[in-house]
Design a protein around this motif. Structure first.
Motif, short mmCIF file in Angstrom:
data_model
loop_
_atom_site.label_atom_id
_atom_site.label_comp_id
_atom_site.label_asym_id
_atom_site.label_seq_id
_atom_site.Cartn_x
_atom_site.Cartn_y
_atom_site.Cartn_z
N LEU A 130 11.01 -1.67 -12.57
CA LEU A 130 10.31 -2.18 -11.39
C LEU A 130 9.63 -3.53 -11.65
CD1 LEU A 130 8.65 1.11 -10.09
CD2 LEU A 130 10.71 0.00 -9.23
N SER A 131 9.51 -3.92 -12.89
CA SER A 131 8.79 -5.15 -13.21
C SER A 131 9.54 -6.40 -12.79
CB SER A 131 8.50 -5.21 -14.72
OG SER A 131 9.71 -5.27 -15.46
N THR A 132 10.82 -6.28 -12.45
CA THR A 132 11.62 -7.44 -12.06
C THR A 132 11.69 -7.64 -10.55
OG1 THR A 132 13.66 -6.12 -12.08
CG2 THR A 132 13.04 -7.22 -14.13
N VAL A 133 11.08 -6.75 -9.78
CA VAL A 133 11.16 -6.84 -8.32
C VAL A 133 10.39 -8.06 -7.82
CG1 VAL A 133 10.62 -5.69 -6.13
CG2 VAL A 133 11.42 -4.35 -8.09
N GLU A 134 11.04 -8.87 -6.99
CA GLU A 134 10.38 -10.01 -6.37
C GLU A 134 10.16 -9.82 -4.87
OE1 GLU A 134 12.05 -13.80 -7.26
OE2 GLU A 134 12.22 -13.39 -9.42
N LYS A 135 10.96 -8.93 -4.26
CA LYS A 135 10.82 -8.66 -2.83
C LYS A 135 10.71 -7.15 -2.63
CE LYS A 135 13.53 -12.70 -1.42
NZ LYS A 135 14.68 -13.17 -0.61
N LEU A 136 9.60 -6.72 -2.05
CA LEU A 136 9.35 -5.30 -1.82
C LEU A 136 9.18 -5.04 -0.33
CD1 LEU A 136 8.70 -2.42 -2.82
CD2 LEU A 136 6.31 -3.14 -3.04
N HIS A 137 9.95 -4.05 0.17
CA HIS A 137 9.89 -3.67 1.58
C HIS A 137 9.56 -2.18 1.65
CE1 HIS A 137 12.07 -3.43 5.76
NE2 HIS A 137 10.83 -2.98 5.79
N ILE A 138 8.36 -1.86 2.14
CA ILE A 138 7.93 -0.47 2.29
C ILE A 138 7.94 -0.12 3.77
CG2 ILE A 138 6.14 1.22 1.77
CD1 ILE A 138 5.03 -0.70 -0.29
N HIS A 139 8.60 0.98 4.13
CA HIS A 139 8.69 1.35 5.54
C HIS A 139 8.30 2.81 5.73
CE1 HIS A 139 12.50 3.54 4.84
NE2 HIS A 139 12.76 2.57 3.99
N ARG A 140 7.89 3.12 6.93
CA ARG A 140 7.49 4.48 7.27
C ARG A 140 8.71 5.30 7.66
NH1 ARG A 140 2.93 7.12 8.49
NH2 ARG A 140 3.04 8.89 9.93
N GLU A 141 8.68 6.59 7.33
CA GLU A 141 9.75 7.49 7.70
C GLU A 141 9.19 8.67 8.48
OE1 GLU A 141 11.71 8.49 4.11
OE2 GLU A 141 12.72 6.56 3.93
N THR A 142 10.06 9.41 9.13
CA THR A 142 9.64 10.53 9.98
C THR A 142 8.95 11.61 9.15
OG1 THR A 142 11.53 10.09 11.42
CG2 THR A 142 10.41 12.20 11.68
N ASN A 143 7.82 12.07 9.65
CA ASN A 143 7.07 13.18 9.03
C ASN A 143 6.71 12.90 7.57
OD1 ASN A 143 7.33 14.70 11.43
ND2 ASN A 143 9.32 15.49 10.76
N CYS A 144 6.32 11.68 7.30
CA CYS A 144 5.91 11.35 5.94
C CYS A 144 4.40 11.15 5.89
CB CYS A 144 6.62 10.09 5.44
SG CYS A 144 6.10 8.57 6.26
N GLY A 145 3.84 11.24 4.71
CA GLY A 145 2.41 11.06 4.55
C GLY A 145 2.01 9.60 4.59
N PRO A 146 0.73 9.33 4.40
CA PRO A 146 0.25 7.94 4.46
C PRO A 146 0.57 7.16 3.19
CG PRO A 146 -1.56 9.41 3.93
CD PRO A 146 -0.37 10.29 4.17
N LEU A 147 0.55 5.87 3.33
CA LEU A 147 0.67 4.98 2.18
C LEU A 147 -0.72 4.80 1.57
CD1 LEU A 147 2.31 2.92 0.48
CD2 LEU A 147 1.68 1.20 2.19
N THR A 148 -0.85 5.12 0.30
CA THR A 148 -2.16 5.04 -0.35
C THR A 148 -2.35 3.69 -1.01
OG1 THR A 148 -1.32 5.96 -2.43
CG2 THR A 148 -2.11 7.52 -0.77
N GLU A 149 -3.60 3.25 -0.99
CA GLU A 149 -3.90 1.95 -1.62
C GLU A 149 -3.74 2.00 -3.13
OE1 GLU A 149 -7.75 4.16 -0.59
OE2 GLU A 149 -5.86 3.64 0.40
#
Length: 313
Positions: A130-149
């Motif tokens: 994961l240390s090489t990632v330059e572009k990160l896209h986080i999206h919400r899905e159906t019946n999923c929990g919250p995104l934590t800080e």
């Protein structure tokens, strides 16, 4: 990985193969190009991607060196979520397996469940991946929990070279913004959903991300961008122009997308507002060249329309 060119040799001993040192009939650069073309041909069929990638993955069975070359083709990854915890564990085990071809991720698209799971106990192998990632896209899905800080902060400690962050259809609060601002390498922010005031979001992001130069939010006024941060802004999306007497100064702005044109119409900056974008007068060099002006004037005879003398003053 540095690719070396090996000399030709007819016989390749089993002992050398065991140690991982092999001399090939062709230069490795040529073999690498052949592998890349074979990969492109194998994955051309997007109608049945599972079968096409299964065929392409056979290239990883040649040897360790070519396994590393093929693994670099997996640079744009989308990780699908699984509601079943056992399947989530299986996904984690596959990613952390030493023979997993996913090694060098440049762009990662991931749902909240998988992202949260990966950030719980990142292994050394997963951390390196994961240390090489330059572009990160986080999206919400159906019946999923919250995104934590905490997950955002954990990813920021793993990846110190993250340039772009897209958060789609996820409600954020100031704790999330603080976590995002801990990733000082961010240059681009794209947030599609929020109930916070846009001016507050922009103030937090612009004041705490020193490299931020591209902003996309939900239909915000250009006046909401802090004055102190405007000189480094290069791209703005979904913005509108208020009726105001304020003078706008965005000297490095290169592109702006109008919020009232479906987010697709690119506006040439010099036509929008004075003070936006780097530009010069097209005749500036000519005006500053006294010799050129004098040569031009000397080729003309100036006279009045009625023949009367012209007052030089």
């Amino acid at each position: 990985m540095n690719i070396q060119t090996f000399t030709n040799r007819e016989d390749i001993s089993l002992n050398q193969c065991h140690r991982g040192h092999v001399e090939y009939k062709l230069p490795v650069m040529i073999i690498t190009k052949i592998l890349e073309l074979t990969w492109m041909i194998s994955t051309y069929d997007q109608e049945f991607p599972l079968l096409s990638y299964k065929k392409a993955l056979k290239l990883t069975l040649i040897n360790k060196r070519f396994f590393g070359i093929v693994s670099k083709r997996f640079n744009n990854i989308k990780l699908l979520s699984h509601a079943n915890s056992s399947m989530m564990d299986e996904l984690h085990d596959r990613l952390t397996n030493v023979w997993c071809p996913i090694k060098h991720i440049f762009k990662l698209q991931v749902g909240i469940p998988v992202f949260e799971e990966l950030m719980k106990q990142p292994s050394p192998h997963l951390t390196h991946m994961l240390s090489t990632v330059e572009k990160l896209h986080i999206h919400r899905e159906t019946n999923c929990g919250p995104l934590t800080e905490n997950s955002i902060k954990t990813f920021g400690t793993i990846d110190t070279n993250l340039h772009s962050l897209i958060i789609n259809s996820i409600l954020l609060d100031f704790a999330h913004l603080d976590a995002i601002c801990s990733i000082k390498s961010l240059r681009k922010i794209d947030i599609s959903t929020t109930f916070m005031r846009i001016s507050d979001i922009l103030a937090v992001l612009c004041n705490n991300l020193p490299l931020l130069e591209s902003i996309k939010l939900i239909c915000f006024s250009i006046t909401a961008i802090p004055i102190a941060s405007r000189s480094r802004i290069r791209k703005l999306s979904s913005v509108y122009l208020d009726d105001t007497d304020e003078t706008f100064e965005f000297p490095n702005l290169q592109r702006m997308i109008n919020a009232y044109q479906n987010g697709r119409s690119y506006i040439e900056i010099p036509r929008v507002l004075p003070g936006l974008g780097p530009r010069n007068c097209v005749g500036m060099n000519l005006a500053n060249d006294d010799i050129a002006i004098s040569n031009i004037v000397s080729n003309f005879i100036v006279s009045s329309h009625d023949g009367k003398p012209i007052d030089d003053t």
